[in-house]
Design a protein around this motif. Structure first.
Motif, PDB file in Angstrom:
ATOM      1  N   TRP A 125       0.888  -1.161   0.000  1.00  0.00           N
ATOM      2  CA  TRP A 125       0.000   0.000   0.000  1.00  0.00           C
ATOM      3  C   TRP A 125       0.927   1.212   0.000  1.00  0.00           C
ATOM      4  N   TRP A 126       0.999   1.889  -1.107  1.00  0.00           N
ATOM      5  CA  TRP A 126       1.997   2.940  -1.319  1.00  0.00           C
ATOM      6  C   TRP A 126       1.315   4.282  -1.513  1.00  0.00           C
ATOM      7  N   GLY A 127       1.978   5.356  -1.083  1.00  0.00           N
ATOM      8  CA  GLY A 127       1.466   6.697  -1.309  1.00  0.00           C
ATOM      9  C   GLY A 127       2.593   7.694  -1.436  1.00  0.00           C
ATOM     10  N   ALA A 128       2.374   8.720  -2.245  1.00  0.00           N
ATOM     11  CA  ALA A 128       3.338   9.804  -2.418  1.00  0.00           C
ATOM     12  C   ALA A 128       2.653  11.143  -2.205  1.00  0.00           C
ATOM     13  N   ASN A 129       3.363  12.072  -1.574  1.00  0.00           N
ATOM     14  CA  ASN A 129       2.880  13.444  -1.370  1.00  0.00           C
ATOM     15  C   ASN A 129       1.485  13.462  -0.751  1.00  0.00           C
ATOM     16  N   LEU A 130       1.300  12.623   0.247  1.00  0.00           N
ATOM     17  CA  LEU A 130      -0.033  12.438   0.823  1.00  0.00           C
ATOM     18  C   LEU A 130      -0.559  13.732   1.441  1.00  0.00           C
ATOM     19  N   GLY A 131      -1.725  14.124   1.023  1.00  0.00           N
ATOM     20  CA  GLY A 131      -2.324  15.343   1.531  1.00  0.00           C
ATOM     21  C   GLY A 131      -1.799  16.599   0.876  1.00  0.00           C
ATOM     22  N   GLY A 132      -0.943  16.455  -0.128  1.00  0.00           N
ATOM     23  CA  GLY A 132      -0.350  17.616  -0.779  1.00  0.00           C
ATOM     24  C   GLY A 132      -0.448  17.540  -2.284  1.00  0.00           C
ATOM     25  N   VAL A 133       0.226  18.466  -2.952  1.00  0.00           N
ATOM     26  CA  VAL A 133       0.239  18.497  -4.415  1.00  0.00           C
ATOM     27  C   VAL A 133       0.924  17.244  -4.954  1.00  0.00           C
ATOM     28  N   ALA A 144       3.730   6.303 -11.113  1.00  0.00           N
ATOM     29  CA  ALA A 144       3.023   7.217 -10.215  1.00  0.00           C
ATOM     30  C   ALA A 144       3.999   8.075  -9.424  1.00  0.00           C
ATOM     31  N   ARG A 145       5.111   7.481  -9.033  1.00  0.00           N
ATOM     32  CA  ARG A 145       6.126   8.242  -8.286  1.00  0.00           C
ATOM     33  C   ARG A 145       6.686   9.369  -9.150  1.00  0.00           C
ATOM     34  N   GLU A 146       6.975   9.067 -10.397  1.00  0.00           N
ATOM     35  CA  GLU A 146       7.501  10.089 -11.292  1.00  0.00           C
ATOM     36  C   GLU A 146       6.451  11.156 -11.597  1.00  0.00           C
ATOM     37  N   ALA A 147       5.199  10.747 -11.684  1.00  0.00           N
ATOM     38  CA  ALA A 147       4.130  11.710 -11.920  1.00  0.00           C
ATOM     39  C   ALA A 147       3.974  12.657 -10.731  1.00  0.00           C
ATOM     40  N   ALA A 148       4.099  12.132  -9.518  1.00  0.00           N
ATOM     41  CA  ALA A 148       4.017  12.972  -8.321  1.00  0.00           C
ATOM     42  C   ALA A 148       5.142  14.000  -8.319  1.00  0.00           C
ATOM     43  N   ARG A 149       6.356  13.555  -8.656  1.00  0.00           N
ATOM     44  CA  ARG A 149       7.494  14.481  -8.702  1.00  0.00           C
ATOM     45  C   ARG A 149       7.287  15.555  -9.771  1.00  0.00           C
ATOM     46  N   ALA A 150       6.783  15.144 -10.931  1.00  0.00           N
ATOM     47  CA  ALA A 150       6.584  16.091 -12.020  1.00  0.00           C
ATOM     48  C   ALA A 150       5.540  17.145 -11.662  1.00  0.00           C
ATOM     49  N   GLU A 151       4.495  16.729 -10.965  1.00  0.00           N
ATOM     50  CA  GLU A 151       3.431  17.667 -10.625  1.00  0.00           C
ATOM     51  C   GLU A 151       3.837  18.628  -9.524  1.00  0.00           C
ATOM     52  N   ALA A 152       4.519  18.116  -8.486  1.00  0.00           N
ATOM     53  CA  ALA A 152       4.830  18.936  -7.322  1.00  0.00           C
ATOM     54  C   ALA A 152       6.233  19.531  -7.345  1.00  0.00           C
ATOM     55  N   GLY A 180      -1.622  -3.230  -4.100  1.00  0.00           N
ATOM     56  CA  GLY A 180      -1.786  -4.532  -4.737  1.00  0.00           C
ATOM     57  C   GLY A 180      -0.568  -5.407  -4.555  1.00  0.00           C
ATOM     58  N   ARG A 181      -0.571  -6.538  -5.237  1.00  0.00           N
ATOM     59  CA  ARG A 181       0.587  -7.427  -5.216  1.00  0.00           C
ATOM     60  C   ARG A 181       1.750  -6.715  -5.906  1.00  0.00           C
ATOM     61  N   VAL A 182       2.905  -6.691  -5.261  1.00  0.00           N
ATOM     62  CA  VAL A 182       4.041  -5.927  -5.773  1.00  0.00           C
ATOM     63  C   VAL A 182       4.347  -6.287  -7.225  1.00  0.00           C
ATOM     64  N   GLY A 183       4.386  -7.578  -7.533  1.00  0.00           N
ATOM     65  CA  GLY A 183       4.714  -7.996  -8.884  1.00  0.00           C
ATOM     66  C   GLY A 183       3.736  -7.496  -9.930  1.00  0.00           C
ATOM     67  N   ASP A 184       2.507  -7.206  -9.510  1.00  0.00           N
ATOM     68  CA  ASP A 184       1.484  -6.752 -10.449  1.00  0.00           C
ATOM     69  C   ASP A 184       1.457  -5.230 -10.611  1.00  0.00           C
ATOM     70  N   VAL A 185       1.882  -4.499  -9.585  1.00  0.00           N
ATOM     71  CA  VAL A 185       1.690  -3.044  -9.599  1.00  0.00           C
ATOM     72  C   VAL A 185       2.994  -2.255  -9.634  1.00  0.00           C
ATOM     73  N   LEU A 186       4.132  -2.927  -9.713  1.00  0.00           N
ATOM     74  CA  LEU A 186       5.410  -2.220  -9.608  1.00  0.00           C
ATOM     75  C   LEU A 186       5.574  -1.170 -10.702  1.00  0.00           C
ATOM     76  N   ASP A 187       5.274  -1.509 -11.940  1.00  0.00           N
ATOM     77  CA  ASP A 187       5.416  -0.538 -13.025  1.00  0.00           C
ATOM     78  C   ASP A 187       4.493   0.662 -12.809  1.00  0.00           C
ATOM     79  N   GLU A 188       3.276   0.380 -12.370  1.00  0.00           N
ATOM     80  CA  GLU A 188       2.325   1.464 -12.079  1.00  0.00           C
ATOM     81  C   GLU A 188       2.863   2.360 -10.972  1.00  0.00           C
TER      82      GLU A 188
END
Length: 246
Positions: A194-202, A221-229, A209-217
């Motif tokens: 259960w992963w989260g980035a920039n929780l409560g912020g921009v 998502a991490r790069e998208a959070a960095r790009a936005e904020a 999910g299962r790590v093997g299934d969601v790792l690419d996602e």
């Protein structure tokens, strides 16, 4: 010091929206707040500025000393680098307090009790202080995913990305991981995250999910959070499969 100094260590979560009424009252009673600037372009400083502005308090900014973050540091090297950084930051803070005196707020991301060095530094200053709790990142993570951090009657282990593998090797299989510097989950394909980035912020992002299934996602998502904020702070709960095998 020019006059008696009192420090209020105030947890502010991820920004003005997380400041509790107790913390807000404490901040309004301060003469100024003190913060460090990390680099020429520090987007995190803007969040502290927003917190101070919301309560009519001047924010005094000092440059954060450099810290050795070499990826090859062993435990002794890492602890030594942190100690040197603490000493340099302590000197910067003391200079401001010597000049201004009065009641000073130290604004802390999340909650001051969890993976933050402010209380240790303030103790070294040898002045009167108190602590106002804030909303911590693990609390927000659990709320966003609608989960409990531990299973019934079981513990949750809170650690850092640097120590994750050693802690798992020592038997931990339900782990909140903080202070990440990237995504390294090799060998955890059958674990649940259960992963989260920039929780409560921009730039807030969530993946689970299962790590093997969601790792690419998750990586995307991490790069998208960095790009936005312009920055990224992430953490996750990692739970082993029922049979305990990685």
């Amino acid at each position: 010091m020019t006059e008696p100094v009192e420090i209020r260590v105030i947890g502010f979560g991820m920004g003005p929206q997380h400041v509790t009424p107790e913390a807000a009252a404490a901040l309004r009673g301060c003469d100024y707040a003190l913060a460090v600037q990390k680099g020429d372009d520090d987007p995190l400083l803007a969040v502290r500025q927003a917190v101070a502005d919301a309560h009519g308090v001047e924010l005094v900014v000092v440059r954060d000393p450099e810290r050795d973050r070499s990826p090859g540091l062993d435990r002794a090297g890492y602890e030594g680098a942190v100690a040197d950084w603490y000493d340099a930051r302590l000197a910067a803070y003391r200079a401001v307090l010597d000049e201004r005196g009065g009641t000073c707020a130290f604004l802390v991301w999340g909650d001051p009790s969890l993976y933050d060095g402010t209380i240790r530094i303030v103790r070294e200053l040898g002045v009167t202080f108190d602590v106002l709790p804030g909303i911590s990142a693990p609390q927000v993570l659990a709320a966003r995913h609608g989960i409990v951090l531990h299973e019934v009657g079981r513990p949750v282990h809170v650690t850092t990305a640097r120590r994750l593998r050693a802690d798992v090797a020592g038997g931990q299989d339900n782990v909140v991981v903080m202070l990440t510097a990237g995504v390294d989950l090799d060998g955890f394909g059958d674990w649940t995250i259960w992963w989260g980035a920039n929780l409560g912020g921009v730039g807030e992002r969530l993946v689970s999910g299962r790590v093997g299934d969601v790792l690419d996602e998750l990586v995307a998502a991490r790069e998208a959070a960095r790009a936005e904020a312009g920055w990224v702070m992430d953490l996750f709960l990692l739970r082993g499969p029922a049979d305990g095998a990685a």
